[in-house]
Design a protein around this motif. Structure first.
Motif: not given
Length: 536
Positions: A161-167, A190-196, A292-295, A441-444
């Motif tokens: 699960a990746a939230y706006r993840e750069h790694l 699961v890619i949770q991004n701001c795409f625009g 997590d998505s930064h490993l 960024p944080k989801f909240w």
């Protein structure tokens, strides 16, 4: 059923397209550019890792689209959803299409709710009702059995699960590079991004700076406290794009080993819901690992975790879990194995009248132990188990907006379902721990912006939803009749499905962990047996 599936620009090197044109919400899968890779190109050699294993299981047909462009349409989605929802002929493509439909409807609902003032109960009720509508019959069809037959081939499903993840791209590369059997590694991301900026017709404008940073520390005030700000920024890095367009790794995307669900940041509801979604991308693999998505990973981490699980005396009903160490400099992005840490402590030290239980380490292995030893807790950021875990402890879709609490709930549910929890004797992964000053960024923060017209944010929503977990754990102030009298009974939807297991009791777990109820509070206590490693 409305599918929120806006097309993305073609993403292959050299192409420049900032604005995602509203050419067609559902473009044909072979219309050119990146989309030509939806299926293996005619005449292309089929010696891609994973293709042989993909050929036999029926759930792999029809093939999922290539993971790019974002929000790609799944052909014949309506039929696939119906066959999957009813349990008659489930497929990974059908599951993905069903989840896309849910997220599309959730986006539409969120946009409507964001336009007016609502109460927390209105927003929570709207989410719970929508989840039940889209996911309820699907969940019921596979209750007590796996969605797909479990393959006994040593394959591993990696849930990310990746939230706006750069790694994310680096994490995927390290996982495949260090695996002994990369052909047996399958990823559900699961890619949770701001795409625009999402237009009303569902297309996305990625030009300019349509996104926001996290809370960045930019200096100090006169009193010494941090000076912070949130800035506009360009769309987030898509780690899947970077991975799948890299010539060294594209083969894993072509072979179907990378399954992706794209989520707009406005539908990012915290790690528990994201991990629910990721778990549904499982396709019958032998083992399930959630990280997590930064490993970073140790050499042959995949085989070593399998062997470690088999070394535990309770195998096959074994969960391996730990809090991994942080990144180390100058390690060539390869984890150096070290004695594993053990989750032997919990605490309720957050302040407030009734804080949720949090987990902590309590020592570690010394080295040379003959067998792994049990612990009482599961870390959500890393656990490894046989895939039957998904049947016995199905992920709960009714935990939106939560950041804390999922670990104690997961621990209690797994243990009472008969799964014993073990700390691996060696650290085989490393985690990038992130202090707040980094300004990520944080989801909240997204939730707070989304519902600003309602004049409340994520904290108010999570304060109610956390009662679902507190009730499960046994907090007196979250007793069901009390919560229902306060008007929050909706949060108990399907608790009999996502509650405690039937193999061992709540009382047994409390005795096992030393957790006590003292008056109206829950109290963590020292767990002597865990530190001494006396339970194997």
């Amino acid at each position: 059923l409305f599918f929120f599936l806006p097309p993305a620009a073609d993403v292959f090197p050299g192409e420049k397209r900032n604005v995602l044109e509203p050419r067609n919400l559902f473009p044909p899968l072979a219309s050119g550019g990146g989309e030509k890779h939806t299926d293996i190109i005619p005449g292309e050699k089929r010696d891609v890792p994973g293709l042989r294993s993909l050929a036999s299981p029926p759930q792999f047909s029809p093939r999922l689209p290539f993971p790019l462009p974002i929000f790609s349409r799944i052909p014949d989605a309506g039929r696939l959803i119906e066959e999957t929802r009813t349990g008659k002929n489930p497929s990974i493509a059908g599951v993905t299409a069903l989840l896309q439909g849910f997220l599309g409807s959730l986006h539409d609902q969120n946009m409507e709710l964001s336009k007016k003032k609502n109460s927390p109960g209105d927003i929570i009720g709207a989410y719970f009702d929508l989840a039940a509508e889209h996911l309820g019959s699907f969940e019921a069809a596979f209750r007590g059995r796996p969605i797909f037959p479990i393959r006994e081939d040593g394959s591993i499903f990696l849930s990310l699960a990746a939230y706006r993840e750069h790694l994310l791209c680096d994490t995927l590369k390290y996982a495949f590079d260090q695996a002994l059997h990369p052909e047996k590694l399958f990823v559900g991301a699961v890619i949770q991004n701001c795409f625009g900026k999402v237009r009303p017709d569902g297309t996305v404008d990625s030009s300019g700076k349509p996104c926001k940073t996290g809370v960045e520390v930019v200096g100090k005030k006169e009193n010494g406290s941090p000076m912070t700000k949130i800035s506009d920024r360009i769309p987030d890095i898509n780690g899947i794009e970077d991975f799948c367009t890299d010539s060294a790794y594209k083969k894993y995307c072509l072979s179907g080993q990378i399954r992706v669900l794209y989520v707009h940041e406005t539908e990012s509801l915290g790690p528990a819901v994201a991990r629910y979604l990721a778990s549904k991308l499982w396709g019958g693999e032998s083992f399930f690992v959630q990280t997590d998505s930064h490993l970073q990973f140790a050499q042959h981490w995949d085989d070593k975790y399998i062997q470690e699980a088999k070394a535990a005396r309770s195998y096959p009903k074994v969960v391996l879990s730990t809090y991994p160490p942080g990144f180390k400099k100058d390690n060539n992005n390869t984890v150096e194995e070290s004695p594993g840490t053990r989750l032997c402590m919990c605490e309720t030290l957050d302040g407030g009248p009734d804080p949720i239980i949090r987990l902590n380490t309590g020592g570690g292995y010394k080295g040379g132990e003959e067998f792994p030893a049990q612990i009482p807790f599961i870390a959500a950021g890393f656990f490894f188990a046989r895939a039957e875990f998904l049947v016995d402890v199905p992920f709960d879709p009714y935990l939106p907006w939560l950041f804390m609490g999922e670990e104690i709930a997961l621990s209690m549910r797994a243990w009472t379902a008969g799964w014993d929890i073990y700390a691996p004797r060696k650290n085989l992964i490393a985690h990038q721990y992130r202090p707040g000053r980094l300004g990520l960024p944080k989801f909240w923060e997204t939730t707070d912006r989304l519902y600003r017209k309602s004049r409340f944010g994520n904290n108010q929503l999570s304060k109610t939803v956390i009662l679902r977990i507190k009730n499960l754990v046994g907090y007196p102030l979250a007793e069901r009749t009390k919560v229902e009298k306060e008007g929050n009974g909706l949060i108990f939807r399907d608790m009999e499905i996502y509650g405690l297991g039937k193999e061992r009791s709540w009382e047994d777990y409390m005795k096992f962990t030393g957790i006590t109820v003292e008056g109206s509070k829950i109290q963590c206590n020292r767990i002597a047996w865990c530190g001494k490693m006396t339970v194997l």
